[in-house]
Design an enzyme around this catalytic site. Structure first.
Site, PDB file in Angstrom:
ATOM      1  N   ILE A  43      -1.447   4.843   2.768  1.00  0.00           N
ATOM      2  CA  ILE A  43      -2.426   5.621   1.999  1.00  0.00           C
ATOM      3  C   ILE A  43      -1.897   7.020   1.685  1.00  0.00           C
ATOM      4  O   ILE A  43      -2.365   7.681   0.746  1.00  0.00           O
ATOM      5  CB  ILE A  43      -3.753   5.720   2.785  1.00  0.00           C
ATOM      6  CG1 ILE A  43      -4.891   6.183   1.861  1.00  0.00           C
ATOM      7  CG2 ILE A  43      -3.615   6.624   4.005  1.00  0.00           C
ATOM      8  CD1 ILE A  43      -6.272   6.043   2.480  1.00  0.00           C
ATOM      9  N   LYS A  44      -0.908   7.469   2.442  1.00  0.00           N
ATOM     10  CA  LYS A  44      -0.399   8.833   2.272  1.00  0.00           C
ATOM     11  C   LYS A  44       0.288   9.050   0.925  1.00  0.00           C
ATOM     12  O   LYS A  44       0.479  10.197   0.507  1.00  0.00           O
ATOM     13  CB  LYS A  44       0.560   9.179   3.407  1.00  0.00           C
ATOM     14  CG  LYS A  44      -0.068   9.147   4.795  1.00  0.00           C
ATOM     15  CD  LYS A  44      -1.105  10.228   4.987  1.00  0.00           C
ATOM     16  CE  LYS A  44      -1.539  10.330   6.438  1.00  0.00           C
ATOM     17  NZ  LYS A  44      -2.505  11.429   6.669  1.00  0.00           N
TER      18      LYS A  44
END
Length: 452
Positions: A43-44
């Site tokens: 998700i980063k």
């Protein structure tokens, strides 16, 4: 033709996948927002590219510059992808508790990685926070990203993750579950969803050893809450500026073991190869399940991919060393035999009698005794080799051909650790039960136990 102009254009629009087995005991459907479909497998990627773009707009990151950041690995991967496409250099600091896979991946995409000690205060000059800040002051034309206090972090999730979840659930989402660290995902996503429906509950999953839960409950930064823990990517020993605690409705802490065990369950039972924090998120959800109702719709963030934890969470030896696996032991094998007596042979008996016992009891290994003592052992393969060379040995005494006694192990020895003792030259081990009786455990016994 439909194609992405570069890899950065593939960030976002990750799938929402229904969980079926690990959450079967819950009264409502649970969906995973599977973020490892991003190109950097986490998700980063979302906030990494957002922070880079905002820095470019503000003139903080100039052509040919160097991106500097302290990262547990995933943010670094997103920043490294951006750097590859946009022509920047990267220097990342990380902690020595992060998996080797994460460090190797960052190096693979061209980043320089500096590993710093975990068990120091954030202000300590050796901490990965302090080292990254110092490098940013020493290296010309560099930009210190600071994902913890850089509000572009949470803005990315307000602009992307929140709207995606709202659209994918047709606005029916009632609960958002996030294993939280920097605060960007839970604050940005939660803020967007609550603006759409103030009744949506946002639950944060913390780790034992982190101070975030107590800060949420009391507003107090209590350093006595902080101690070393194994879980990666979640929890903090300070409160990042990305947090807006008013967005969060509940905090719960999950143990290192529960997070690791649940990650393995998700992978085996759902076919979704998840990272450590996904296990923590679902384990935390199960701790809060009593407030859920049949018409609720729960969304859990699965932050990253399990490939980054193959040397840890998905390594049986690593799990056993930390007491995270409920493994079978030597005692379990012995107990499964229903008190079958140990077959032995006296040292003064003939080799032919040992062979006869092997045939009668269909066994390959026999301890050799002298009175009440075990002084050696014979095996089918060992006798075979000796008899091939000298057939007359069948009339010799067992003591003349025996080898050293089988190794003695504790009843509590995990089956998986027996590989240290059982090998090509040695096919069995011995153990003693509470009453003092001896038992033998062979390769065949281990294969049978592991196959059940």
């Amino acid at each position: 033709m439909k194609y992405a102009a570069n890899i950065l254009e593939t960030i976002g629009h990750t799938p929402l996948v229904k969980l079926n087995r690990v959450t079967a005991s819950l009264p409502c459907p649970v969906f995973a927002k599977v973020e490892f479909f991003n190109p950097g497998n986490s998700i980063k990627d979302r906030m990494a590219i957002k922070m880079v773009e905002v820095a470019e707009q503000k003139g903080l990151l100039k052509p040919g510059g160097t991106i500097i950041e302290g990262t547990s690995g995933n943010t670094g991967m997103g920043l490294a992808l951006a750097a590859v496409i946009k022509g920047y250099k990267c220097i990342f600091t990380t902690t020595d508790k992060q998996s080797k896979e994460k460090v190797d991946i960052l190096k693979a995409v061209g980043a320089e990685v500096i590993v710093c000690p975990t068990n120091v205060e954030p202000e300590d000059p050796r901490s990965y926070y302090s080292v990254s800040k110092r490098l940013a002051t020493e290296i010309p034309n560099s930009f210190y990203v600071n994902q913890y206090d850089n509000l572009a972090n949470r803005d990315a999730h307000y602009e992307q993750t929140g709207p995606e979840i709202w659209e994918q659930t047709d606005g029916k989402v009632t609960h958002l579950i996030v294993a939280t660290g920097t605060g960007g995902t839970i604050t940005g996503t939660g803020k967007f969803l609550k603006e759409k429906n103030p009744n949506i509950k946002v639950w944060a999953i913390d780790s034992y050893g982190s101070l975030l839960k107590k800060y949420f409950e009391t507003g107090e930064i209590d350093m006595s809450e902080v101690y070393p823990y194994i879980t990666e990517g979640i929890g903090e020993d300070f409160v990042p500026q990305n947090y807006d605690m008013s967005v969060i409705d509940a905090f719960t802490k999950v143990t290192d073991k529960d997070g690791a065990v649940m990650a393995r369950r998700i992978t085996k039972e759902e076919g979704i190869f998840v990272g450590y924090s996904a296990g923590s998120a679902v384990a935390g959800l199960m701790q809060l399940k009593d407030t859920l109702k049949p018409d609720d719709v729960v969304v859990v963030i699965f932050h990253d991919h399990g490939s980054r934890y193959v040397g840890k969470v998905y390594n049986d030896q690593w799990m056993m060393e930390r007491g995270f696996l409920d493994v079978k032991t030597v005692k379990d094998i012995v107990g499964a035999r229903r008190n079958m007596p140990l077959v032995t042979i006296d040292a003064d008996e003939k080799v032919s009698e040992a062979i006869a016992k092997m045939r009668k009891f269909d066994i390959e290994h026999i301890p050799v005794t002298k009175g009440s003592d075990i002084i050696g052992a014979v095996s089918e393969s060992g006798l075979f080799n000796k008899l091939i060379d000298n057939p007359h040995l069948k009339d010799a005494t067992v003591q003349e051909v025996m080898h050293a006694p089988f190794p003695m192990v504790s009843q509590e020895t995990p089956i998986e650790k027996l590989s240290v003792y059982i090998n090509r030259e040695n096919g069995a081990v011995m153990t003693k039960d509470e009453s003092g009786d001896h038992h033998i455990v062979t390769k065949y016994d281990i294969i049978q136990a592991l196959g059940r």
